[in-house]
Design a protein around this motif. Structure first.
Motif, PDB file in Angstrom:
ATOM      1  N   ILE A   1      -8.091  -1.957   2.154  1.00 14.53           N
ATOM      2  CA  ILE A   1      -6.823  -1.627   1.503  1.00 14.53           C
ATOM      3  C   ILE A   1      -6.558  -2.572   0.337  1.00 14.53           C
ATOM      4  CG2 ILE A   1      -4.307  -1.740   1.821  1.00 14.53           C
ATOM      5  CD1 ILE A   1      -4.766  -0.534   4.619  1.00 14.53           C
TER       6      ILE A   1
ATOM      7  N   GLN B   1       2.295   1.887  -3.429  1.00 16.37           N
ATOM      8  CA  GLN B   1       1.327   2.273  -4.457  1.00 16.37           C
ATOM      9  C   GLN B   1       0.609   3.591  -4.156  1.00 16.37           C
ATOM     10  OE1 GLN B   1      -1.302  -0.911  -5.851  1.00 16.37           O
ATOM     11  NE2 GLN B   1       0.170  -2.455  -5.153  1.00 16.37           N
ATOM     12  N   ASN B   2       0.794   4.101  -2.925  1.00 14.25           N
ATOM     13  CA  ASN B   2       0.092   5.321  -2.534  1.00 14.25           C
ATOM     14  C   ASN B   2       1.039   6.239  -1.757  1.00 14.25           C
ATOM     15  OD1 ASN B   2      -3.034   4.674  -3.064  1.00 14.25           O
ATOM     16  ND2 ASN B   2      -2.031   2.823  -2.267  1.00 14.25           N
ATOM     17  N   SER B   3       1.560   7.228  -2.436  1.00 15.16           N
ATOM     18  CA  SER B   3       2.526   8.122  -1.791  1.00 15.16           C
ATOM     19  C   SER B   3       1.893   8.933  -0.661  1.00 15.16           C
ATOM     20  CB  SER B   3       3.137   9.071  -2.825  1.00 15.16           C
ATOM     21  OG  SER B   3       2.119   9.848  -3.456  1.00 15.16           O
ATOM     22  N   ASP B   4       0.562   9.079  -0.684  1.00 18.39           N
ATOM     23  CA  ASP B   4      -0.121   9.829   0.372  1.00 18.39           C
ATOM     24  C   ASP B   4      -0.653   8.907   1.470  1.00 18.39           C
ATOM     25  OD1 ASP B   4      -2.082   8.601  -1.129  1.00 18.39           O
ATOM     26  OD2 ASP B   4      -3.492  10.297  -0.996  1.00 18.39           O
ATOM     27  N   TYR B   5      -0.017   7.738   1.636  1.00 17.18           N
ATOM     28  CA  TYR B   5      -0.490   6.757   2.623  1.00 17.18           C
ATOM     29  C   TYR B   5      -0.650   7.321   4.036  1.00 17.18           C
ATOM     30  CZ  TYR B   5       4.400   6.203   4.090  1.00 17.18           C
ATOM     31  OH  TYR B   5       5.664   6.428   4.549  1.00 17.18           O
TER      32      TYR B   5
ATOM     33  N   PHE C   1       0.829  -1.202   0.000  1.00 21.31           N
ATOM     34  CA  PHE C   1       0.000   0.000   0.000  1.00 21.31           C
ATOM     35  C   PHE C   1       0.869   1.259   0.000  1.00 21.31           C
ATOM     36  CE2 PHE C   1      -2.538   3.253   2.269  1.00 21.31           C
ATOM     37  CZ  PHE C   1      -3.604   3.352   1.379  1.00 21.31           C
TER      38      PHE C   1
ATOM     39  N   GLY D   1      -8.134  -1.923  -3.050  1.00 22.52           N
ATOM     40  CA  GLY D   1      -7.609  -0.806  -3.826  1.00 22.52           C
ATOM     41  C   GLY D   1      -6.234  -1.022  -4.415  1.00 22.52           C
ATOM     42  N   LEU D   2      -5.656  -2.187  -4.192  1.00 20.06           N
ATOM     43  CA  LEU D   2      -4.295  -2.441  -4.655  1.00 20.06           C
ATOM     44  C   LEU D   2      -4.270  -2.947  -6.094  1.00 20.06           C
ATOM     45  CD1 LEU D   2      -2.680  -4.219  -1.550  1.00 20.06           C
ATOM     46  CD2 LEU D   2      -2.331  -1.849  -2.306  1.00 20.06           C
TER      47      LEU D   2
ATOM     48  N   TYR E   1      -4.266   8.116   4.806  1.00 21.50           N
ATOM     49  CA  TYR E   1      -5.299   7.077   4.713  1.00 21.50           C
ATOM     50  C   TYR E   1      -6.199   7.120   5.944  1.00 21.50           C
ATOM     51  CZ  TYR E   1      -7.397   2.405   5.010  1.00 21.50           C
ATOM     52  OH  TYR E   1      -8.283   1.356   5.137  1.00 21.50           O
TER      53      TYR E   1
END
Length: 449
Positions: free
Chosen positions: A253, A203-207, A200, A256-257, A210
């Motif tokens: 989560i 794949q998501n720099s703004d984790y 996660f 969305g991966l 979340y």
């Protein structure tokens, strides 16, 4: 000539160690098999010669080291380190004048001694802590990859391996000959959330932003995932989802991966690949692909589904987090000496592979610390050492009802990681989800206190 040099340097050890090589008997005709000792010189395996010249292989600790040391028997062959280090144990580097004198006297030479990285006190503590549970425990040095303890239960007494062989070999319910540390294949439960979290993050720099509102369950299509005991965790970020081991959040989560990238992250951590080390180890399995259903994705993200892993592999992943992303080459042999103690060769720590960046490891370390400080691993809080880790329960069905495996993987002295530990117990009734973390605590207490 080139091949002869290659054979003597590289292939000879493999050939001698092979259980199919009948010339091992020829080595045994001239060499008294060497001893195996722990890091402090405690004897783990030795050959005792009787007055009549008879030789008996003895294992002073009985069951305690059964799977890691293994056994050596003329009828059954060798297993464990007895097999891996067969070449050294049937080689003598005694002083050449002594060997010459023995040859003229038709006496056998003493084989070399294998000095392991194992700690007999810690091994005994792990054996005792597991108690009557089926399961396994492994302890390693985080910075070096040295294996300090490796215990599998149920075990067997290698002193009686021949007389007990038929019973041991037919016991399918307990599988006492199986080294559960390296060869056990288990659903990882929530310990796999380390892998899902890493995927996660990648794949998501703004984790860090979340959020998820947990009401105790999540449904997608005809699949419903429940949090442990139906707990509703409320509003959570990634850190608290991890610390609370929130199944609903991690199922969310997973949905969305990108599954191709998810699989790549798992394989970066050696799922579906051979593991480093000298003992036979089962490959861990990550089964998701583009054809997987949403239910399979949700189950996998929280550590269920078709994913399997060994306690050994989970220790390696914990080690990589502790070491800033670097997985060390695990090893069991510190050195080889002749029987009088003169060193023949010595192993040194080696890096195996960088499996994540230092920033990724630092973030996972923070989340694993939160598990102990405020989450499901809080039983380890406030001891003489700091700890970080991940708990887990893995559910499975049996004829007598639902059962769970209890997991813990982690490391100690968070700011300067010291020990890595991985523990599993099999077949709890579902009410003992903290069993593995409590056992880990007993093992670590024995080491530090």
């Amino acid at each position: 000539m080139g091949y002869l040099v290659y054979f003597m340097v590289v292939r000879a050890k493999l050939v001698v160690n092979s259980p199919y090589n009948q010339r091992q008997d020829a080595y045994a005709d001239t060499i008294i098999r060497g001893s195996i000792v722990d890091k402090n010189g405690n004897v783990l395996a030795q050959t005792v010669v009787g007055d009549d010249g008879s030789e008996t292989r003895e294992y002073p600790y009985g069951e305690v080291f059964a799977h890691v040391i293994g056994y050596s028997n003329s009828k059954l062959g060798t297993t464990g380190l007895e097999s891996v280090e067969n070449f050294e144990l049937l080689t003598s580097n005694a002083f050449f004048l002594e060997k010459l004198q023995n040859e003229f006297s038709e006496k056998k030479n003493r084989g070399d001694t294998v000095v392991t990285t194992l700690d007999a006190n810690l091994q005994q503590a792990a054996y005792d802590a597991l108690g009557s549970n089926k399961g396994a425990a492994i302890v390693m040095e985080a910075s070096t990859g040295k294996i300090l303890a490796m215990v599998s239960k149920p075990a067997y007494d290698p002193n009686n391996i021949l007389s007990d062989w038929s019973e041991l070999n037919s016991d399918e319910e307990n599988s006492p000959l199986l080294n559960r540390v390296t060869q056990g294949s288990y659903a990882p439960g929530s310990t796999f959330k380390v892998v899902t979290t890493l995927a996660f993050m990648r794949q998501n720099s703004d984790y860090p932003n979340y959020t998820y509102d947990c009401n105790g369950e999540i449904s997608q299509g005809d699949i419903t995932i429940h949090c442990f005991n139906g707990n509703a965790h409320g509003s959570e970020d990634l850190r608290s989802s991890f610390a609370n081991s929130c199944n609903s959040s991690f199922a969310n989560i997973g949905l969305g991966l990108d599954l191709t990238q998810y699989r790549q992250t798992a394989e970066d951590l050696l799922f579906n690949k051979s593991l480093p080390g000298v003992l036979n180890a089962a490959k861990s399995s990550f089964a998701l692909d583009q054809n997987s259903s949403e239910g399979e994705v949700m189950m996998t993200a929280m550590g269920q589904g078709k994913t399997t892993v060994s306690p050994y592999h989970m220790a390696l992943i914990a080690e990589a987090v502790a070491n800033g992303g670097t997985m060390m080459q695990p090893y069991l042999v510190e050195s080889v000496t002749n029987y009088t103690g003169s060193q023949i060769r010595k192993n040194v720590p080696k890096s195996y592979k960088k499996v994540m960046t230092s920033d990724e490891a630092a973030q996972l370390k923070e989340y694993m610390t939160a598990v102990v400080e405020e989450g499901t691993g809080s039983v380890l809080k406030g001891r003489s050492y700091t700890a970080a880790g991940k708990t887990g329960t893995a559910e499975y069905s049996m004829s007598d009802g639902e059962k769970t495996h209890s997991w813990f993987m982690g490391f100690t002295n968070v700011d300067n990681p010291d020990l890595v530990i991985s523990v599993i117990t099999e077949g709890s009734d579902g009410s003992s989800s903290g069993k593995a973390v409590a056992i880990a605590g007993d093992i670590l207490d024995a080491y530090y206190n």
